[in-house]
Motif scaffolding. Structure first.
Motif, PDB file in Angstrom:
ATOM      1  N   SER A 178       0.841  -1.208   0.000  1.00  0.00           N
ATOM      2  CA  SER A 178       0.000   0.000   0.000  1.00  0.00           C
ATOM      3  C   SER A 178       0.880   1.263   0.000  1.00  0.00           C
ATOM      4  O   SER A 178       0.534   2.258  -0.621  1.00  0.00           O
ATOM      5  CB  SER A 178      -1.005  -0.072   1.143  1.00  0.00           C
ATOM      6  N   GLU A 179       2.041   1.224   0.637  1.00  0.00           N
ATOM      7  CA  GLU A 179       2.960   2.373   0.584  1.00  0.00           C
ATOM      8  C   GLU A 179       3.410   2.636  -0.850  1.00  0.00           C
ATOM      9  O   GLU A 179       3.444   3.781  -1.303  1.00  0.00           O
ATOM     10  CB  GLU A 179       4.204   2.065   1.420  1.00  0.00           C
ATOM     11  N   LEU A 180       3.734   1.559  -1.546  1.00  0.00           N
ATOM     12  CA  LEU A 180       4.207   1.710  -2.926  1.00  0.00           C
ATOM     13  C   LEU A 180       3.078   2.212  -3.834  1.00  0.00           C
ATOM     14  O   LEU A 180       3.305   3.030  -4.740  1.00  0.00           O
ATOM     15  CB  LEU A 180       4.771   0.377  -3.444  1.00  0.00           C
ATOM     16  N   ALA A 181       1.866   1.739  -3.543  1.00  0.00           N
ATOM     17  CA  ALA A 181       0.713   2.212  -4.329  1.00  0.00           C
ATOM     18  C   ALA A 181       0.516   3.707  -4.093  1.00  0.00           C
ATOM     19  O   ALA A 181       0.265   4.469  -5.036  1.00  0.00           O
ATOM     20  CB  ALA A 181      -0.539   1.422  -3.946  1.00  0.00           C
ATOM     21  N   ASP A 182       0.669   4.132  -2.824  1.00  0.00           N
ATOM     22  CA  ASP A 182       0.530   5.563  -2.512  1.00  0.00           C
ATOM     23  C   ASP A 182       1.563   6.401  -3.262  1.00  0.00           C
ATOM     24  O   ASP A 182       1.347   7.582  -3.526  1.00  0.00           O
ATOM     25  CB  ASP A 182       0.696   5.806  -1.005  1.00  0.00           C
ATOM     26  N   GLU A 183       2.710   5.793  -3.544  1.00  0.00           N
ATOM     27  CA  GLU A 183       3.745   6.525  -4.292  1.00  0.00           C
ATOM     28  C   GLU A 183       3.444   6.541  -5.787  1.00  0.00           C
ATOM     29  O   GLU A 183       4.221   7.089  -6.572  1.00  0.00           O
ATOM     30  CB  GLU A 183       5.116   5.872  -4.063  1.00  0.00           C
ATOM     31  N   GLY A 184       2.345   5.856  -6.195  1.00  0.00           N
ATOM     32  CA  GLY A 184       1.926   5.887  -7.593  1.00  0.00           C
ATOM     33  C   GLY A 184       2.593   4.843  -8.475  1.00  0.00           C
ATOM     34  O   GLY A 184       2.614   4.990  -9.709  1.00  0.00           O
ATOM     35  N   LEU A 185       3.174   3.804  -7.879  1.00  0.00           N
ATOM     36  CA  LEU A 185       3.840   2.778  -8.688  1.00  0.00           C
ATOM     37  C   LEU A 185       2.826   1.853  -9.369  1.00  0.00           C
ATOM     38  O   LEU A 185       1.723   1.631  -8.855  1.00  0.00           O
ATOM     39  CB  LEU A 185       4.790   1.951  -7.817  1.00  0.00           C
ATOM     40  N   SER A 186       3.239   1.292 -10.497  1.00  0.00           N
ATOM     41  CA  SER A 186       2.371   0.366 -11.217  1.00  0.00           C
ATOM     42  C   SER A 186       2.314  -0.959 -10.465  1.00  0.00           C
ATOM     43  O   SER A 186       3.178  -1.259  -9.633  1.00  0.00           O
ATOM     44  CB  SER A 186       2.928   0.108 -12.623  1.00  0.00           C
ATOM     45  N   THR A 187       1.291  -1.765 -10.785  1.00  0.00           N
ATOM     46  CA  THR A 187       1.150  -3.060 -10.101  1.00  0.00           C
ATOM     47  C   THR A 187       2.377  -3.936 -10.314  1.00  0.00           C
ATOM     48  O   THR A 187       2.857  -4.585  -9.385  1.00  0.00           O
ATOM     49  CB  THR A 187      -0.109  -3.789 -10.616  1.00  0.00           C
ATOM     50  N   SER A 188       2.921  -3.929 -11.523  1.00  0.00           N
ATOM     51  CA  SER A 188       4.087  -4.794 -11.751  1.00  0.00           C
ATOM     52  C   SER A 188       5.290  -4.298 -10.939  1.00  0.00           C
ATOM     53  O   SER A 188       6.070  -5.084 -10.407  1.00  0.00           O
ATOM     54  CB  SER A 188       4.425  -4.908 -13.242  1.00  0.00           C
ATOM     55  N   GLU A 189       5.439  -2.991 -10.806  1.00  0.00           N
ATOM     56  CA  GLU A 189       6.536  -2.441  -9.992  1.00  0.00           C
ATOM     57  C   GLU A 189       6.316  -2.787  -8.513  1.00  0.00           C
ATOM     58  O   GLU A 189       7.265  -3.121  -7.790  1.00  0.00           O
ATOM     59  CB  GLU A 189       6.620  -0.910 -10.149  1.00  0.00           C
ATOM     60  N   ILE A 190       5.060  -2.722  -8.083  1.00  0.00           N
ATOM     61  CA  ILE A 190       4.742  -3.083  -6.683  1.00  0.00           C
ATOM     62  C   ILE A 190       5.086  -4.547  -6.445  1.00  0.00           C
ATOM     63  O   ILE A 190       5.718  -4.902  -5.451  1.00  0.00           O
ATOM     64  CB  ILE A 190       3.255  -2.781  -6.369  1.00  0.00           C
ATOM     65  N   ASP A 191       4.690  -5.415  -7.395  1.00  0.00           N
ATOM     66  CA  ASP A 191       4.997  -6.858  -7.252  1.00  0.00           C
ATOM     67  C   ASP A 191       6.498  -7.081  -7.119  1.00  0.00           C
ATOM     68  O   ASP A 191       6.963  -7.909  -6.346  1.00  0.00           O
ATOM     69  CB  ASP A 191       4.502  -7.635  -8.490  1.00  0.00           C
ATOM     70  N   ARG A 192       7.247  -6.308  -7.927  1.00  0.00           N
ATOM     71  CA  ARG A 192       8.694  -6.501  -7.949  1.00  0.00           C
ATOM     72  C   ARG A 192       9.358  -5.998  -6.653  1.00  0.00           C
ATOM     73  O   ARG A 192      10.224  -6.658  -6.085  1.00  0.00           O
ATOM     74  CB  ARG A 192       9.275  -5.743  -9.159  1.00  0.00           C
ATOM     75  N   LEU A 193       8.909  -4.842  -6.170  1.00  0.00           N
ATOM     76  CA  LEU A 193       9.619  -4.206  -5.034  1.00  0.00           C
ATOM     77  C   LEU A 193       9.115  -4.615  -3.645  1.00  0.00           C
ATOM     78  O   LEU A 193       9.891  -4.655  -2.691  1.00  0.00           O
ATOM     79  CB  LEU A 193       9.499  -2.679  -5.155  1.00  0.00           C
ATOM     80  N   ALA A 194       7.822  -4.901  -3.559  1.00  0.00           N
ATOM     81  CA  ALA A 194       7.233  -5.102  -2.223  1.00  0.00           C
ATOM     82  C   ALA A 194       7.967  -6.143  -1.366  1.00  0.00           C
ATOM     83  O   ALA A 194       8.214  -5.889  -0.172  1.00  0.00           O
ATOM     84  CB  ALA A 194       5.753  -5.432  -2.350  1.00  0.00           C
ATOM     85  N   PRO A 195       8.352  -7.317  -1.926  1.00  0.00           N
ATOM     86  CA  PRO A 195       9.013  -8.303  -1.053  1.00  0.00           C
ATOM     87  C   PRO A 195      10.298  -7.766  -0.403  1.00  0.00           C
ATOM     88  O   PRO A 195      10.666  -8.172   0.704  1.00  0.00           O
ATOM     89  CB  PRO A 195       9.346  -9.464  -1.999  1.00  0.00           C
ATOM     90  N   HIS A 196      10.967  -6.851  -1.107  1.00  0.00           N
ATOM     91  CA  HIS A 196      12.221  -6.305  -0.554  1.00  0.00           C
ATOM     92  C   HIS A 196      11.955  -5.324   0.580  1.00  0.00           C
ATOM     93  O   HIS A 196      12.849  -5.002   1.358  1.00  0.00           O
ATOM     94  CB  HIS A 196      13.008  -5.602  -1.662  1.00  0.00           C
TER      95      HIS A 196
END
Ligand code: F6P
Length: 553
Positions: free
Chosen positions: A444-462
């Motif tokens: 949800s933090e990454l979504a708030d930053e306006g990232l795309s779903t694929s970018e969220i999938d890639r970064l969230a685990p880290h």
């Protein structure tokens, strides 16, 4: 029936704790906080000017009770009484461990071989007081009549780490204007760099060695003496400028120090517990005797708390049992101590000797192999610096690292908003360790930053922080002689309690001897006084040859 020799792992109390651990696996600390709004009040202890918040631990009422039951069945009460009353708890060296007697008020007494050691302690404290005021008031001066401005304290291990820690930590309490330098290492850089900073006319050398046999200390002292005689051209001046603190007066005399220039130590004071004795002279000479006595009083207040408080409200006992909990039930293996106070920067070094030399043991006091892990690796450094270095491993690494955060409520150096900032940093770390950040939160933090779903999938685990990492927060109003004394005594007792549970002797240190023995054999081979021994292993042999060739020997 409590026993001081029971194998802790074979007790029903140990098995109960294993069951509690298994039950807690599905209940993270974050949940425990949500379930119980009073948690911070319940897991909080105040004693001797220190406050411990231990709510951010993998702990509930049953576990705390279970840990105390383990302490009882391992004979902690009996072992604590034996320690404090002067029984010969250091069995392999057949002596008591009476550092607590060093900070008892004059109207107390503890008998060792029929002698009241508290009376001897106070006689020495009074002698220290006369000496400190003699130096401060210039009644005791150097060979040319000038007042002393610098002390070079030569000692290593316990004859160095404690005095250095306290001198640094109590810098705001310096009164005498005397600068104190510490030389410990056999690396010649240590003594050479120090001698460049001092003037022989105004420098007092204090040789600090319980045994007066420690190679580093003796070799550095010889270099200092030779330098001093070369500088002042008068060998007789050595008598005014060299003093010793030791239990081995004969060896100090052999070195050339008059008995009158020797402050005593006793065999019932362990090296790593000795800063409270005359080994603390560098402290007293810089912060004054009244402050040194205040340091002792702070430690004594902690001793009384340790002796009297019920186990589950006993600061050193609770901290020790929590450390055992992580070391033996969660296989933590290390323990970080992170003071958020620049003045306490040497605390981790000091605690490394205190804890690891005491509890780095593999056999019980009866000589049997231990059945569980003993002393963890102690490490750490000051916050907030560590946050930009090793905290990454604490937050996201695969190991469980329990942390002690230590921070004063008030600073000696109020500047801008720094202290609030420092405090915020400290709290943020224990909170992050405890609560972590879930995958949902990260997404949800990454979504708030306006990232795309694929970018969220890639970064969230880290970005996920697992949390559920334990820490204690130890607070004092300010770092003062009293609170520092209590803090150091707290860790001494914590170390003792752990050793008592493991059934080991926390007061000997035979493990350091083999290196000393081998070093004696290697040295003449390096200097060329002896040929390289054919019977040594090929690695040592090869490295000796490299040294000799590099140094044309
Ligand atoms: O080698 C370890 C040790 O014996 C420590 O326990 C002690 O604090 C240090 O050396 C220094 O010993 P001493 O004060 O006898 O020089």
């Amino acid at each position: 029936m409590p026993s001081t020799s029971a194998d802790p792992t074979q007790t029903p109390e140990w098995r109960t704790l294993e069951q509690h651990r298994d039950q807690l696996l599905s209940l993270p600390m974050k949940q425990l906080f949500e379930n119980d709004p009073t948690r911070a009040d319940r897991y909080f202890i105040e004693a001797a000017g220190l406050s411990l918040d231990f709510s951010k631990n993998r702990l509930n009422g049953d576990i705390l009770e279970g840990l105390m039951a383990l302490a009882r069945v391992c004979g902690l009460d009996e072992q604590r009484s034996a320690l404090l009353s002067g029984e010969r708890v250091n069995k392999t060296e057949d002596r008591p461990a009476l550092h607590t007697a060093l900070r008892k008020p004059a109207d107390h007494s503890v008998l060792v071989n029929g002698q009241d050691v508290v009376a001897e302690v106070h006689a020495t404290l009074n002698r220290m007081e006369r000496f400190v005021s003699g130096i401060a008031e210039h009644a005791i001066v150097g060979y040319s009549g000038k007042a002393f401005t610098d002390i070079v304290s030569i000692g290593i291990g316990g004859s160095y780490l404690g005095p250095r820690l306290v001198c640094e930590a109590l810098k705001p309490f310096q009164q005498t204007g005397i600068r104190c330098h510490f030389v410990a290492n056999i690396d010649g850089t240590d003594i050479c760099e120090t001698l460049q900073q001092v003037d022989p006319e105004t420098t007092l050398f204090l040789i600090q060695s319980k045994s007066f046999r420690t190679r580093e200390t003796l070799e550095n002292s010889k270099v200092a003496r030779q330098w001093f005689v070369e500088q002042c051209g008068d060998h007789d001046a050595v008598a005014r400028h060299f003093m010793a603190v030791t239990a081995n007066v004969a060896a100090a005399e052999e070195f050339g120090i008059d008995e009158k220039q020797v402050f005593p130590m006793w065999d019932w004071v362990g090296g790593r517990y000795s800063l409270w004795s005359a080994i603390g002279l560098p402290i007293a000479l810089t912060i004054g005797m009244a402050n040194f006595r205040a340091l002792l009083a702070g430690a004594h207040a902690m001793d009384e708390h340790f002796a009297e408080a019920p186990l589950d409200q006993n600061l050193p006992v609770v901290m020790a049992m929590l450390s055992i909990w992580y070391n033996d039930f969660w296989q933590a293996g290390t323990h970080a101590v992170i003071p958020y106070d620049e003045y306490l920067q040497s605390l981790p070094d000091y605690l490394q000797q205190l804890d690891m030399e005491s509890n780095g043991k593999g056999v019980t006091a009866q000589g049997q192999p231990v059945s569980t892990d003993t002393g963890p690796v102690i490490w750490g450094g000051t916050g907030s610096n560590g946050q930009h270095a090793y905290h990454q491993l604490i937050h996201q690494g695969t190991r469980l690292i329990p942390v002690d955060f230590i921070i004063p409520l008030k600073t000696h150096n109020p500047v801008a908003r720094h202290h609030a900032d420092l405090f915020a940093n400290c709290l943020s770390q224990s909170q992050a360790m405890m609560a972590g950040k879930s995958l949902t939160e990260a997404r949800s933090e990454l979504a708030d930053e306006g990232l795309s779903t694929s970018e969220i999938d890639r970064l969230a685990p880290h970005k996920v922080i697992p949390g559920n990492k334990p820490s204690n927060t130890l607070i004092m109003e300010k770092v003062t002689p009293e609170t520092l004394g209590a803090l150091i005594a707290l860790y001494e007792h914590r170390t003792f309690v752990q050793g008592a549970i493991w059934g080991i002797n926390s007061f000997d240190q035979w493990g350091v001897e083999l290196g000393k023995q081998l070093g004696k054999k290697i040295l003449p081979q390096l200097t060329g006084e002896q040929d390289v021994q054919a019977d040594s292993d090929s690695s040592t042999h090869h490295l000796i040859r490299m040294f000799r060739s590099a140094n044309d020997l």
